[in-house]
Design an enzyme around this catalytic site. Structure first.
Site, PDB file in Angstrom:
ATOM      1  N   CYS A 177       0.825  -1.204   0.000  1.00 13.84           N
ATOM      2  CA  CYS A 177       0.000   0.000   0.000  1.00 13.84           C
ATOM      3  C   CYS A 177       0.860   1.256   0.000  1.00 13.84           C
ATOM      4  CB  CYS A 177      -0.914  -0.010   1.219  1.00 13.84           C
ATOM      5  SG  CYS A 177      -0.007   0.015   2.781  1.00 13.84           S
ATOM      6  N   ALA A 215       3.324   1.564   2.737  1.00 12.43           N
ATOM      7  CA  ALA A 215       4.512   0.726   2.511  1.00 12.43           C
ATOM      8  C   ALA A 215       5.503   1.431   1.597  1.00 12.43           C
ATOM      9  CB  ALA A 215       4.106  -0.627   1.923  1.00 12.43           C
ATOM     10  N   ARG A 243      13.628  -4.015   5.314  1.00  8.65           N
ATOM     11  CA  ARG A 243      14.225  -3.821   3.987  1.00  8.65           C
ATOM     12  C   ARG A 243      15.750  -3.690   3.976  1.00  8.65           C
ATOM     13  NH1 ARG A 243      11.618  -2.476  -0.738  1.00  8.65           N
ATOM     14  NH2 ARG A 243      13.227  -0.933  -1.129  1.00  8.65           N
ATOM     15  N   HIS A 257       5.195   6.398  -2.922  1.00  7.11           N
ATOM     16  CA  HIS A 257       6.470   6.984  -3.359  1.00  7.11           C
ATOM     17  C   HIS A 257       6.247   8.430  -3.802  1.00  7.11           C
ATOM     18  CE1 HIS A 257       7.198   2.610  -4.812  1.00  7.11           C
ATOM     19  NE2 HIS A 257       7.512   2.721  -3.544  1.00  7.11           N
TER      20      HIS A 257
END
Lengths: 475, 503
Positions: free
Chosen positions: A61, A64, A95, A194
């Protein structure tokens, strides 16, 4: 239409038969046989569209995208997961964006900080306590350079005004307090996160850092998240060719680096999907050109280094050629070692934003062929960049479901699959060699001259592990 | 392999990289070394601890997850069940990856992928299309529905939505579709486990009330040790007790590799779960993760419903004594022998554990079990941190500590997190720490050796395959605790005369 394309299209149709009518019609738009020439109009996939409910999409989503990708790796900012407990818990250091610094003192990358919404926050609003939360953080972590407030679903739904709190407290603290409206229900995937996060960098941080002097060789390394140290391996090459990396975005990034990137002479963008927005902004606002590059595998590395050098003077170009000359024997050695064991092996890729196309060259350097590739959250421009990289008739898949991945695997019989953690163990059960291509399966770096040997070793250990042959398959 | 290949473990220690890191500081505008050291030292002080404990509005490194994770974990243990989450899709991606990372196993779950339009108009359309797609594509025997915080905030009515899906004949009439409302802003993953278990049992037992049977139900609770599931099954067989395990996650999260990926590798058969209403009794191995379920079984089914935790010797003794009373079956010699072996292990190892001071962080039921075990070993639990702990838990833990002279120093911290624990470990240091993988940050900061017990365990492989319950579980706990202590002792005496071969 060539027979390779026709065969693949038939296979895709067969796989799609399992869906109910509406879902089938929709999924058909997202799966295609590759046409590198771009002549066949039916071979273009649709992308960046809502996933069908009830199918096992691999997508995440907006939160994220903002937390895991863009803001999370900024090391001297405190990133608050604003809302209920889950999102921050599940995205906690998953990550591997490596960084230097003392965690909890001057850097905060491996911490999970949250407002932990309770029922009363939903009823009365969570912005009431946000002000106090920011003050508590400032007291406990005086060296933090900024605080980012990443909103989770309920924050947007109940209409909390996090911008107002940020503005007020930001003035008080004299440092950026960044409200990021990345609620998970916004958009169709990580991708919007982003974009939203890029916009907040633009509005709250960019242009505000300090850099004493500039040089003609200043560049910013944008869209490298330093997974397993990737950005460091890339930076090493850029410095060796004579460039000065003034900002690293956003793996091992500091707020100051985000604040001075506009002083670069050239923006080097690695993950186009997550960071093209800010590069376009810097181009419009500050006239800074940007160039995409690919540091996976020697072929693409040489090409990319030369492309980057072409923006600079002959001194840089010469140094670049010398560097290529220096490292080529080692790269050839790596290929000589691993290619015989990997030659002719077929690979299927299904990853996030850039790897489905960027790693193809590295596989080819090792003699491997990518027979299927696709993106979780790619856009049309990503696919346009992918088609020419792939063979005719290869499978292109957008927002593939676990069902489709499994079916394509059965039919294409790849020797190796590269995808994420959610796919990894179903492939292990199928007995298909698998490599996690989001996190490098906790290995890395994979970028640059230092990364390629690790990449080659890891692909070899995946394809040629004797453990696969221990599986006693049912007849 | 002829080539020497360096990965991140070695590369970044090299001079070229160390120089790079130094050079990069020019652009980072970070604080001076002096400032960093000053603040670092300050965070270890009483003053900082006070400040840290004063905070009301923020959690830092909390040890809890959210309700739907527990709910889908519970669903996964039923044969042919598809966990189905009404809400935005990112959550399910997170739940799946979290469980994947712990178990190193595939995890099936679908989302209804709600977006902005659902936020405005409600999630009915997502539910209807989702349920049809999920049923057609994945052919489950049961679809178990829970919610994310998004669906809860906009007020989606699962009961009505599922009824609509049935009326529209998107799924067969007889397909069980249990549901549970699992907002992430209430409780934690253990609450989610509880309400989903209650939801599944409620849905499955409807119309199944029959003559009582000579069998018992065992509810595992939010237990992420697959070894525990195998162990309970073995012990029940050894006791000769007819039983139903609710929910049997071992099939899903510990399935054999046969070269074939199965969407539904097994679990509690739905018929057995449906028949659980006719059992003689229900035993839950965890109290706090099955509260509502046990209350429901006791009140609505009128069953003998008991909580009998099974971590440590006394707890396990109690479990078998009560089980023997309920079933009328004697405790067999094999189990008595196992007990003897566990006690033997504890006595052989006690000298190294006795008086050692421990900090613990984790889930409620597991913490109670571990406190009990540590006290039996003569160890001293000092800091007990439970982010999702409530008042009831606090009282129970204090009562337990008060039962032993070794519990005198123990303090229980509910609603506190691992950053609180960091302060405690600096101001009142302990010898050892028990916690999940995230506790390794405390290990690094304070130098306290970590014994990994809990959830999630991401950074060590296969630990979850060993039981921590029953007498075998006691042996495993002794093994992990004493051997961590011995490892540490070796490390500390490496260059002294006390570097012994026999310990």
């Amino acid at each position: 239409m060539s027979s390779a394309i026709k065969d693949t299209q038939n296979m895709i149709e067969e796989v799609l038969d399992a869906y109910p009518e509406k879902a089938k019609k929709d999924r058909a738009k997202h799966l295609a046989a590759n046409d590198p020439s771009g002549q066949c109009s039916a071979c273009q996939v649709k992308s960046n569209i809502k996933s069908r409910p009830g199918v096992m999409t691999v997508r995440g989503c907006a939160y994220a995208g903002a937390k895991g990708v863009v803001w999370g790796p900024v090391k001297d900012q405190i990133t608050i997961s604003h809302g209920p407990i889950g999102c921050g818990q599940y995205s906690w250091w998953s990550r591997r964006n490596y960084y230097n610094g003392q965690t909890g003192i001057d850097t905060f990358g491996t911490m999970h900080i949250t407002t932990d919404f309770q029922e009363k926050d939903i009823v009365y609003g969570g912005d009431k306590n946000l002000d106090a939360a920011l003050h508590e953080l400032k007291e406990l972590f005086p060296l933090a350079k900024s605080i980012g407030i990443l909103s989770e679903c309920p924050v947007g739904l109940i209409g909390d005004d996090i911008e107002a709190v940020s503005k007020k407290v930001g003035k008080e603290f004299g440092c950026p307090i960044v409200p990021v409206r990345c609620e998970g229900f916004r958009g169709v995937s990580q991708s919007l996160g982003h974009h939203i996060a890029n916009d907040t960098i633009r509005d709250y941080v960019l242009g505000k850092g300090t850099l004493e002097k500039t040089t003609p060789y200043d560049v910013a390394l944008v869209g490298d998240y330093n997974i397993g140290g990737d950005a460091w391996a890339s930076r090493k090459m850029l410095e060796e060719m004579g460039l000065r990396v003034i900002a690293q975005w956003t793996g091992d990034a500091s707020i100051n680096e985000l604040g001075i990137a506009h002083k670069a002479k050239l923006n080097l963008i690695h993950c186009y999907r997550s960071m093209n927005y800010i590069c376009r902004h810097m181009e419009e606002q500050y006239g800074i050109p940007w160039v995409e590059f690919n540091f996976f595998g020697p072929t693409k590395i040489y090409q990319s280094l030369r492309k980057i050098a072409s923006y600079f003077d002959d001194a840089i170009k010469e140094r670049t050629e010398k560097m290529i000359e220096k490292y080529k024997p080692h790269m050839d050695e790596v290929i000589a070692e691993f290619r015989p064991r990997l030659e002719g092996k077929k690979v299927m890729l299904y990853v996030g934003g850039l790897r489905p196309r960027h790693t193809i060259g590295a596989y080819e350097d090792l003699g491997m062929e990518v027979v299927a590739s696709g993106y979780e959250f790619g856009h049309n421009d990503d696919y346009k960049r992918t088609y020419p990289e792939m063979k005719e008739g290869a499978v292109i898949m957008d927002d593939a479901t676990l069902y489709e991945l499994e079916e394509f695997t059965r039919r294409l019989r790849p020797d190796m699959v590269g995808s994420g953690i959610k796919e990894k163990y179903s492939y292990h059960k199928m007995g298909v060699p698998f490599r996690q291509m989001h996190s490098w399966d906790y290995s890395g770096p994979y970028h640059g001259f230092d990364g390629f040997p690790v990449f080659a070793r890891d692909m070899d250990m995946t394809v040629n592990s004797p453990t696969w042959s221990l599986i006693r398959r049912k007849r | 392999m002829k080539l020497k290949i360096k990965d991140h473990n070695e590369l970044f220690q090299e001079e070229a990289y160390c120089k790079q890191f130094e050079g990069k500081k020019e652009f980072e505008n970070g604080p001076t070394e002096e400032e960093i050291n000053r603040v670092a030292e300050w965070t270890k002080t009483e003053e900082y601890k006070e400040l840290n404990f004063k905070r009301q509005n923020i959690k830092i490194n909390p040890a809890k997850a959210c309700q739907p994770l527990g709910a889908i974990f519970c669903s996964s243990g039923f044969d042919g069940a598809l966990p189905f989450v009404q809400g935005a899709q990112g959550c399910v991606a997170y739940f799946r990856s979290h469980l994947n990372r712990h178990f190193k196993e595939p995890m099936t779950a679908v989302s209804t992928s709600m977006t902005e339009d659902a936020a405005v108009f409600g999630g009915l359309n997502n539910m209807l299309e989702g349920i049809e797609n999920a049923y057609t594509l994945y052919k489950p025997k049961m679809i178990s529905v829970c919610t994310t915080c998004m669906a809860e905030v906009i007020g989606d009515d699962l009961n009505a939505y599922i009824r609509t899906a049935r009326e529209k004949e998107l799924i067969p009439k007889d397909l069980p579709v249990p549901f549970a409302h699992t907002p992430s802003f209430v409780g934690s993953h253990i609450t989610g486990y509880d309400v989903m278990m209650k939801g599944i049992l409620t849905a499955l037992i409807a119309g199944k009330k029959d003559e009582p049977k000579e069998k018992i139900n065992i509810i595992m609770g939010f237990d992420t040790y697959t070894g525990d599931y195998h162990e309970v099954k073995r012990l029940m067989r050894t006791m000769g007790v007819d039983f139903t395990l609710l929910s049997d996650a071992s099939a899903t999260f510990d399935s054999p590799n046969t070269g074939e990926y199965k969407l539904y590798p097994g679990g509690t058969p739905l018929a057995d779960a449906a028949d659980s209403i006719n059992a003689r009794a229900t035993i839950s191995l965890q109290k706090y993760s099955t509260m509502k379920t046990m209350e429901y079984i006791h009140k609505e089914w009128g069953q003998n419903a008991q909580v009998l935790p099974m971590i440590g010797v006394k707890n396990t003794d109690n479990f078998f004594e009560e089980l023997s009373k309920i079933t009328g079956k004697p405790i067999p010699k094999e189990i008595e022998e196992e007990r003897g072996r566990a006690v033997d292990a504890m006595i052989d190892s006690h000298a190294y554990v006795h008086g050692k001071r421990f900090a613990l962080v984790g889930d409620l039921d597991q913490l109670l079990g571990l406190i009990s075990f540590l006290l039996e070993m003569g160890a001293v639990p000092v800091h007990i941190v439970c982010t999702n702990g409530d008042k009831k838990f606090e009282e129970e833990a204090i009562t337990l500590l008060n039962e032993s002279p070794f519990g005198a120093e123990g303090k229980v911290y509910i609603n506190k997190d691992m950053w609180h624990l960091r302060s405690l470990m600096f101001t009142e240091p302990v010898d050892y720490l028990i916690g999940n993988s995230y506790a390794k940050f405390l290990w690094r900061d304070t130098g306290t050796p970590l014994i990994r017990i809990g959830f999630p365990l991401f950074d060590r492989h296969q630990l979850h395959r060993y039981p921590i319950i029953g007498y075998q579980g006691v042996i495993n706990l002794v093994n992990w605790v004493v051997n961590t202590i011995l490892d540490e002792m070796d490390r500390k005496t490496m260059n002294t005369t006390s570097f012994d071969v026999i310990r």
